[in-house]
Design an enzyme around this catalytic site. Structure first.
Site, PDB file in Angstrom:
ATOM      1  N   CYS A  55       0.827  -1.203   0.000  1.00 22.28           N
ATOM      2  CA  CYS A  55       0.000   0.000   0.000  1.00 22.28           C
ATOM      3  C   CYS A  55       0.859   1.250   0.000  1.00 22.28           C
ATOM      4  O   CYS A  55       1.688   1.450   0.887  1.00 22.28           O
ATOM      5  CB  CYS A  55      -0.926   0.008   1.214  1.00 22.28           C
ATOM      6  SG  CYS A  55      -1.933   1.498   1.342  1.00 22.28           S
ATOM      7  N   TYR A  86      -7.225   4.775  -9.851  1.00 25.23           N
ATOM      8  CA  TYR A  86      -7.055   3.898  -8.699  1.00 25.23           C
ATOM      9  C   TYR A  86      -8.008   2.704  -8.778  1.00 25.23           C
ATOM     10  O   TYR A  86      -7.620   1.559  -8.503  1.00 25.23           O
ATOM     11  CB  TYR A  86      -7.299   4.685  -7.420  1.00 25.23           C
ATOM     12  CG  TYR A  86      -7.152   3.875  -6.158  1.00 25.23           C
ATOM     13  CD1 TYR A  86      -5.919   3.340  -5.790  1.00 25.23           C
ATOM     14  CD2 TYR A  86      -8.247   3.655  -5.324  1.00 25.23           C
ATOM     15  CE1 TYR A  86      -5.776   2.598  -4.629  1.00 25.23           C
ATOM     16  CE2 TYR A  86      -8.109   2.904  -4.151  1.00 25.23           C
ATOM     17  CZ  TYR A  86      -6.876   2.389  -3.807  1.00 25.23           C
ATOM     18  OH  TYR A  86      -6.747   1.646  -2.655  1.00 25.23           O
ATOM     19  N   GLU A  98       1.248  -0.627  -6.919  1.00 21.48           N
ATOM     20  CA  GLU A  98       1.319   0.679  -6.253  1.00 21.48           C
ATOM     21  C   GLU A  98       2.788   0.994  -5.981  1.00 21.48           C
ATOM     22  O   GLU A  98       3.507   0.162  -5.422  1.00 21.48           O
ATOM     23  CB  GLU A  98       0.515   0.669  -4.959  1.00 21.48           C
ATOM     24  CG  GLU A  98      -0.975   0.498  -5.183  1.00 21.48           C
ATOM     25  CD  GLU A  98      -1.799   0.701  -3.926  1.00 21.48           C
ATOM     26  OE1 GLU A  98      -1.276   1.264  -2.944  1.00 21.48           O
ATOM     27  OE2 GLU A  98      -2.981   0.305  -3.930  1.00 21.48           O
ATOM     28  N   ASP A 133      -3.385  -7.078   2.626  1.00 18.24           N
ATOM     29  CA  ASP A 133      -3.617  -6.483   1.311  1.00 18.24           C
ATOM     30  C   ASP A 133      -3.256  -7.505   0.242  1.00 18.24           C
ATOM     31  O   ASP A 133      -2.083  -7.862   0.081  1.00 18.24           O
ATOM     32  CB  ASP A 133      -2.772  -5.217   1.125  1.00 18.24           C
ATOM     33  CG  ASP A 133      -3.204  -4.085   2.039  1.00 18.24           C
ATOM     34  OD1 ASP A 133      -4.403  -4.020   2.363  1.00 18.24           O
ATOM     35  OD2 ASP A 133      -2.350  -3.277   2.430  1.00 18.24           O
ATOM     36  N   TYR A 138      -0.160  -5.007  -5.032  1.00 20.43           N
ATOM     37  CA  TYR A 138       0.648  -4.935  -3.819  1.00 20.43           C
ATOM     38  C   TYR A 138       1.960  -5.704  -3.944  1.00 20.43           C
ATOM     39  O   TYR A 138       2.656  -5.907  -2.951  1.00 20.43           O
ATOM     40  CB  TYR A 138      -0.151  -5.473  -2.628  1.00 20.43           C
ATOM     41  CG  TYR A 138      -1.431  -4.717  -2.382  1.00 20.43           C
ATOM     42  CD1 TYR A 138      -1.413  -3.378  -1.990  1.00 20.43           C
ATOM     43  CD2 TYR A 138      -2.670  -5.321  -2.573  1.00 20.43           C
ATOM     44  CE1 TYR A 138      -2.584  -2.670  -1.782  1.00 20.43           C
ATOM     45  CE2 TYR A 138      -3.854  -4.625  -2.365  1.00 20.43           C
ATOM     46  CZ  TYR A 138      -3.802  -3.305  -1.971  1.00 20.43           C
ATOM     47  OH  TYR A 138      -4.968  -2.601  -1.769  1.00 20.43           O
ATOM     48  N   CYS A 203      -2.287   1.991   7.343  1.00 21.96           N
ATOM     49  CA  CYS A 203      -0.958   1.677   6.815  1.00 21.96           C
ATOM     50  C   CYS A 203      -0.764   0.180   6.919  1.00 21.96           C
ATOM     51  O   CYS A 203      -0.657  -0.351   8.027  1.00 21.96           O
ATOM     52  CB  CYS A 203       0.131   2.411   7.586  1.00 21.96           C
ATOM     53  SG  CYS A 203       1.806   1.933   7.084  1.00 21.96           S
ATOM     54  N   CYS A 212      18.593  -5.666   6.896  1.00 18.55           N
ATOM     55  CA  CYS A 212      19.264  -5.823   5.606  1.00 18.55           C
ATOM     56  C   CYS A 212      20.705  -5.330   5.710  1.00 18.55           C
ATOM     57  O   CYS A 212      20.939  -4.188   6.113  1.00 18.55           O
ATOM     58  CB  CYS A 212      18.531  -5.038   4.529  1.00 18.55           C
ATOM     59  SG  CYS A 212      19.238  -5.213   2.889  1.00 18.55           S
TER      60      CYS A 212
END
Length: 221
Positions: A55, A86, A98, A133, A138, A203, A212
Site C-alpha cells: 500500500c 485507482y 502501487e 492487502d 501490492y 498503513c 538488511c
C-alpha cells in the site's frame, strides 16, 4: 466482476484495460511535508528511484522521513494501462503495482540506503500481497533508472536473501526491472501524502524484522 480487489495473477497485456491518453487531474500542490513540487523537472544533481512495497500510503511516509529525500509521490507502475485510475488498478486489470517515486540527493543519502529501507519496510517474500492487502497491485518491485541502480538492486536482493534464508524466511519475489518502458503514472491528488493529511489512516505495510546488511555506510559527497 470487473473490480475484483483480490486478483493474484498478472493480467496479460492484450487483456488489460485500455486506459486513456491523458490523466483526468493535475498535481499542482507541493509536497505537504517537504514543500517541494511532486513532479519534475527536478533540480540538477538529484536522482530518482522507484519502489513498490505494498500500500503506497504507508510506503511513501517511510521514504519522506529519510534525510536527503527531496520529494516523494505515489503512483502506478509496471503495468500496461496508460493513465490508470485507482479503481482500475484495484481491479487487477491494468497490471500495475502501487509505487512510490523517491527523488533524492545522492550527496546526502545513497541509493543503497534507500534499498535498505525498502527491504526492511515490507516482506518481499509474499508475492502478490502484503499482509492483509491481497492482489497484484501490492507486489514487491524495484524499477531502476540506471545500470548502477540495477547492479545495486540485484546485489541487495542477493545479500538480503542470505539473511532471510538464515532466519527461516522464503524466497524473495521482488521484481527488479528497468524503469525505462515502464512509465510511472502519478496517482490521484488525494493519495499524495495521504498519511500526512490523514494521520490516523490505514498503513498496511510491515517488515520481516530481519535487518538488511547493505546501505549502512554514509554516502560520499
Amino acid at each position: 466482476m470487473l473490480f475484483n480487489r483480490h486478483k493474484t495473477s498478472l493480467v496479460p497485456a492484450d487483456q488489460a484495460l485500455p486506459g486513456r491518453q491523458a490523466p483526468g487531474f493535475a498535481l499542482t500542490e507541493p509536497h505537504t511535508v517537504l514543500g517541494h513540487p511532486l513532479t519534475g523537472p527536478y533540480p540538477e544533481g538529484l536522482e530518482v528511484a522507484d519502489f513498490g512495497l505494498g500500500c503506497f500510503w504507508g510506503a511513501e511516509r517511510t521514504f519522506w522521513r529519510l534525510p536527503g529525500v527531496w520529494t516523494t509521490l505515489v503512483g502506478y507502475q509496471g503495468g500496461h494501462t496508460p493513465n490508470p485510475t485507482y479503481e482500475e488498478v484495484c481491479s487487477g486489470l491494468t497490471g500495475h503495482t502501487e509505487a512510490v517515486r523517491v527523488v533524492f540527493d545522492p550527496a546526502v543519502i545513497s541509493y543503497e540506503r534507500l534499498l535498505k529501507t525498502f527491504w526492511e519496510a515490507h516482506d518481499p517474500t509474499q508475492g502478490n500481497r502484503q499482509g492483509n492487502d491481497v492482489g497484484t497491485q501490492y507486489r514487491s518491485a524495484l524499477y531502476t533508472h540506471s545500470p548502477a541502480q540495477a547492479a545495486a538492486a540485484d546485489a541487495s536482493r542477493e545479500a538480503y536473501q542470505k539473511v532471510l534464508t538464515a532466519s527461516g524466511h522464503k524466497e524473495i519475489t521482488t521484481e527488479i526491472l528497468p524503469a525505462e518502458g515502464r512509465p510511472f503514472w502519478p496517482a490521484e491528488a488525494y493519495h499524495q501524502q495521504y498519511l500526512d493529511k490523514n494521520p490516523g489512516g490505514y498503513c498496511g505495510i510491515g517488515g520481516t524484522g530481519v535487518s538488511c546488511p547493505i546501505g549502512v555506510a554514509p554516502a560520499e559527497g
